[in-house]
Scaffold this active site. Structure first.
Site, PDB file in Angstrom:
ATOM      1  N   THR A 169       0.494  -0.791  -0.417  1.00  0.00           N
ATOM      2  CA  THR A 169       0.098  -0.401  -0.104  1.00  0.00           C
ATOM      3  C   THR A 169       0.822   1.274   0.259  1.00  0.00           C
ATOM      4  O   THR A 169       1.348   2.179  -1.001  1.00  0.00           O
ATOM      5  CB  THR A 169      -0.565  -0.298   1.289  1.00  0.00           C
ATOM      6  OG1 THR A 169      -0.312  -0.274   2.750  1.00  0.00           O
ATOM      7  CG2 THR A 169      -1.982  -1.070   1.330  1.00  0.00           C
ATOM      8  N   LYS A 191       4.378  -6.936   3.658  1.00  0.00           N
ATOM      9  CA  LYS A 191       3.607  -5.587   3.286  1.00  0.00           C
ATOM     10  C   LYS A 191       3.783  -5.112   4.311  1.00  0.00           C
ATOM     11  O   LYS A 191       2.772  -5.550   5.801  1.00  0.00           O
ATOM     12  CB  LYS A 191       2.154  -6.177   2.489  1.00  0.00           C
ATOM     13  CG  LYS A 191       1.458  -4.736   2.137  1.00  0.00           C
ATOM     14  CD  LYS A 191       0.902  -4.373   3.757  1.00  0.00           C
ATOM     15  CE  LYS A 191       0.542  -3.085   3.385  1.00  0.00           C
ATOM     16  NZ  LYS A 191      -0.765  -2.029   4.562  1.00  0.00           N
ATOM     17  N   THR A 202       3.155  -9.586  11.935  1.00  0.00           N
ATOM     18  CA  THR A 202       2.966  -8.178  10.920  1.00  0.00           C
ATOM     19  C   THR A 202       1.931  -7.624  10.408  1.00  0.00           C
ATOM     20  O   THR A 202       1.001  -8.909  10.101  1.00  0.00           O
ATOM     21  CB  THR A 202       3.890  -8.301  10.979  1.00  0.00           C
ATOM     22  OG1 THR A 202       4.563  -6.071  10.168  1.00  0.00           O
ATOM     23  CG2 THR A 202       4.580  -8.890   9.692  1.00  0.00           C
ATOM     24  N   GLU A 281       6.173   4.205   7.843  1.00  0.00           N
ATOM     25  CA  GLU A 281       5.885   5.630   7.142  1.00  0.00           C
ATOM     26  C   GLU A 281       7.012   6.777   8.040  1.00  0.00           C
ATOM     27  O   GLU A 281       6.385   6.919   9.401  1.00  0.00           O
ATOM     28  CB  GLU A 281       4.372   5.285   7.308  1.00  0.00           C
ATOM     29  CG  GLU A 281       3.706   4.841   7.000  1.00  0.00           C
ATOM     30  CD  GLU A 281       2.298   4.640   6.591  1.00  0.00           C
ATOM     31  OE1 GLU A 281       1.610   4.302   6.035  1.00  0.00           O
ATOM     32  OE2 GLU A 281       1.874   5.412   8.134  1.00  0.00           O
ATOM     33  N   ASN A 433       0.177   9.927   7.459  1.00  0.00           N
ATOM     34  CA  ASN A 433      -0.763  10.056   7.545  1.00  0.00           C
ATOM     35  C   ASN A 433      -2.019  10.679   8.157  1.00  0.00           C
ATOM     36  O   ASN A 433      -2.897  10.428   8.646  1.00  0.00           O
ATOM     37  CB  ASN A 433      -0.748   9.332   8.749  1.00  0.00           C
ATOM     38  CG  ASN A 433       0.362   8.027   9.042  1.00  0.00           C
ATOM     39  OD1 ASN A 433      -1.009   7.293   8.375  1.00  0.00           O
ATOM     40  ND2 ASN A 433       1.075   7.885   9.378  1.00  0.00           N
ATOM     41  N   SER A 438      -7.271  10.612   1.224  1.00  0.00           N
ATOM     42  CA  SER A 438      -7.318  11.508   0.087  1.00  0.00           C
ATOM     43  C   SER A 438      -6.842  11.470  -1.342  1.00  0.00           C
ATOM     44  O   SER A 438      -5.526  10.651  -1.285  1.00  0.00           O
ATOM     45  CB  SER A 438      -7.924  12.854   0.221  1.00  0.00           C
ATOM     46  OG  SER A 438      -6.283  13.315   0.201  1.00  0.00           O
TER      47      SER A 438
END
Lengths: 438, 438
Positions: A169, A191, A202, A281, A433, A438
């Site tokens: 993702t 992932k 995970t 991230e 985040n 969007s």
């Protein structure tokens, strides 16, 4: 850990190395298809990849572990049931929507399993479903069913790379790790980038092997490997509702040295776990905390997690600021709240090999301060800079494996130790985040 | 809570309101002095404010509660001893350096107490020290001692505002709350903006009253008030090593209706606790979570904290993104890890009055989505925008009290309930904390 010895200076080098790791074990094929759809809940079109991991023949030798979040996704609910089935023949994975607490979620996942079974000539109960992405949205079941034959047609042996790319993702790059065992191999893909403090697993990890390891051996070995790897990392302390680790054996290569197999399995899991953090991230510094000489493994790991999950310490690391006060605060916060009897009088702490705390007080001076700043700067994965409109994003597409912030906390009061890997807290995490959907 | 009914449109309005709350109870004086010094650990000059809260006569009626962090600062260690003293006559507070785990820290704080006692004609044991700021650095004892007479000379009755301004560090504005009780009053001030998940206390809070409340009544009343206020907030889940709440009575106003006094004390604590969150580092949305119908008060508060401490949910709120999946994830993470027996099948959730979850599934549609976005936007304390060099800072100098994100979580399985107040996770938090000391 061996993975920190990897050095890449360009995406192409990393890609070539991934390709060198990607050979599929005998008895497996992978196939993907990508398509556009319009979610029920949002009027904007979205893109989904369906990834199929298929065995040539269903196997009795499979294991799976799932999130401990009390609101697991429908695929996790179904996956737990599948553990009692005699055989598994394939895993069908979608990204973009995680199918968690969505109306009719279990029914939707079962329909995907049925369509997958039909395309492969297996039964529904032999299909394990996985989903990752937005929580709460409904799967686009009809679109997925009409795309499934394309994924089945794409099935091919040779390389696991298409699957490693298909399941992502917000990941910056695919993650593949392997171990050669006897005349066979163990190959894993992962992932995961955010909502990463796994508990038992995970986000999505698939480990394939052609080594003929019986179910009764595979399941406890996977549990031990997950505990020492995916349960010892945290990107942001959040625990996904979809966390899943699956291990499948095609049974093609006879073997019976289970301690050798287990070493390979641990290595693949540890390396993938570090890959997940390194790709976390917004992570700009990977933080590796080794906690030594505690009364229990649980306490060692909990203290390590307290450090890598302390927002203020994470921010200090992000700013290359050796604010070791926040490190000690994070340890004291955990002990005060959860382990108040712990004797901390012998605690000593090092960062980047520099002693920063001993005998109850900080051990700081301007020379050490400069050394600590240099250690933090050398561990940066990339330079941070906003776009003209104030959005921060990681300007890299390959992982600098050799760089870490190294912390050692010696409690001096017991014989257990543990390493925990986490990341800093950055503008890139907020940019990623604060407007994810969007 | 009454404080949400306050509306300010300009700093001057807020200042005028603060002045209207600031009248000191009889028997107290406050004085401050500000000076430059060079810390032992860093070559750059820094500024410190010394704030003195003095009683005209030492009192037996005092109470204090301190952090549960296992590495408390030297002033906390001394403060715990002072609880056994017959009388307290003054509190001496410094900002900039917190005197936590610094070499010779207890001795340094005792020297400051001795100098304060000399300036006021009290004994050292009648002085309560408080420090806040950088952890690990040493107090500039000599500079502080030579500045103490200036603080003593500045002592004046009338207004507590100079003290409310003197104790701050990264706070955007001073915090004062009061309650009128009988012929007297309770007036409190707070310092606190980051490292805020108090346990037993918040960073620094001083509550002064002229009501003649005996020590034996005051201490349990303060414990209950702190539990319902400062223990029900979190800015960033970190627990300071310096958290302190002190209550002092000058005994000037006879009174004996303790339930009325306790109501006033609770109100002052609750209002100050909300002020601390509303002024939290980087907080752009205040999040108020009410958790209803749980098996215990502890579970209700823990679930509220799990929500306001979930990094991904906090980021979603920062981006005005009603990603309620992350809300449910945060609840499931807590229950899965810490309360696995909890029945969540009857859980329902509302945000801004809109039902978002019931019967095990999300209750979402595009109309609700728009309403949720509007609710989040209306609760913004300010608009976020970086400076040209990518630094984010809060462009406000007064608190918009009337704006909150309102969440209601009904577990449907018990009779306890609790409200918890927290904030979002923003670029402003990262900018504030990624380079705090420079």
């Amino acid at each position: 850990m061996p993975s920190t010895n990897l050095t890449f200076t360009h995406r192409d080098e990393h890609r070539a190395w991934l390709a060198s790791q990607a050979a599929l074990p005998a008895g497996f094929r992978v196939g993907c298809t990508r398509f556009k759809f319009t979610p029920h809940e949002a009027p904007k079109p979205a893109q989904m990849t369906l990834t199929l991991l298929a065995l040539d023949e269903p196997t009795t030798a499979f294991a799976a572990m799932f999130t401990r979040n009390a609101f697991p996704g429908a695929p996790v609910l179904i996956g737990r049931q599948r553990l009692a089935e005699p055989k598994i023949g394939a895993v069908i994975i979608n990204n973009k929507i995680s199918n968690v607490c969505a109306p009719g979620g279990v029914d939707a996942s079962e329909k995907i399993c049925a369509a997958t079974a039909q395309a492969l000539g297996f039964t529904s109960a032999q299909i394990l479903p996985s989903s990752t992405g937005v929580i709460g949205w409904r799967l686009p079941v009809e679109a997925m069913i009409s795309e499934l034959p394309a994924a089945a047609r794409a099935l091919a042996g040779g390389s696991i790379l298409p699957a490693a790319e298909g399941i992502v993702t917000t990941d910056l790059y695919p993650k593949i790790r392997r171990a050669e065992v006897g005349a066979g191999s163990i190959v894993g893909i992962a992932k995961g980038a955010g909502m990463i403090e796994p508990n038992m697993a995970t986000m999505l990890v698939y480990i394939l092997t052609d080594i003929a390891v019986p179910r009764a051996e595979l399941r406890p070995m996977l549990a031990r490997a997950v505990d020492a790897s995916f349960n010892a990392i945290s990107v942001d302390s959040d625990t996904s509702t979809s966390d899943t680790v699956v291990a499948l054996s095609s049974g093609r290569v006879p073997f019976n040295d289970w301690s050798t197999f287990e070493r390979g399995l641990h290595q693949v899991c540890r390396d993938l776990a570090e890959d997940v953090v390194r790709n976390g991230e917004g992570v700009r510094h990977v933080i590796r905390v080794t906690v030594k000489n505690t009364a229990s493994l649980g306490l060692a790991r909990a203290l390590g997690k307290a450090v890598v999950n302390g927002p203020l310490f994470k921010c200090a690391v992000a700013g290359n600021d050796p604010n070791v006060g926040r490190l000690i605060q994070a340890i004291g916060k955990y002990v005060g709240a959860h382990a108040p009897g712990t004797n901390l009088s012998k605690l000593s702490a090092h960062m980047g090999g520099v002693k920063i705390f001993a005998d109850g007080v900080f051990q700081l001076d301007p020379t050490k301060e400069s050394a600590l700043v240099a250690h933090l700067k050398a561990a940066e994965l990339y330079q941070s800079a906003p776009s003209p409109d104030g959005i921060f994003s990681a300007p890299i597409d390959f992982p600098p494996h050799e760089r870490s912030v190294e912390l050692e906390i010696d409690i001096g009061n017991g014989a257990a130790s543990a390493s925990v890997i986490g990341g800093d807290l950055t503008h890139e995490y907020i940019s990623e985040n604060a407007d994810y959907r969007s």
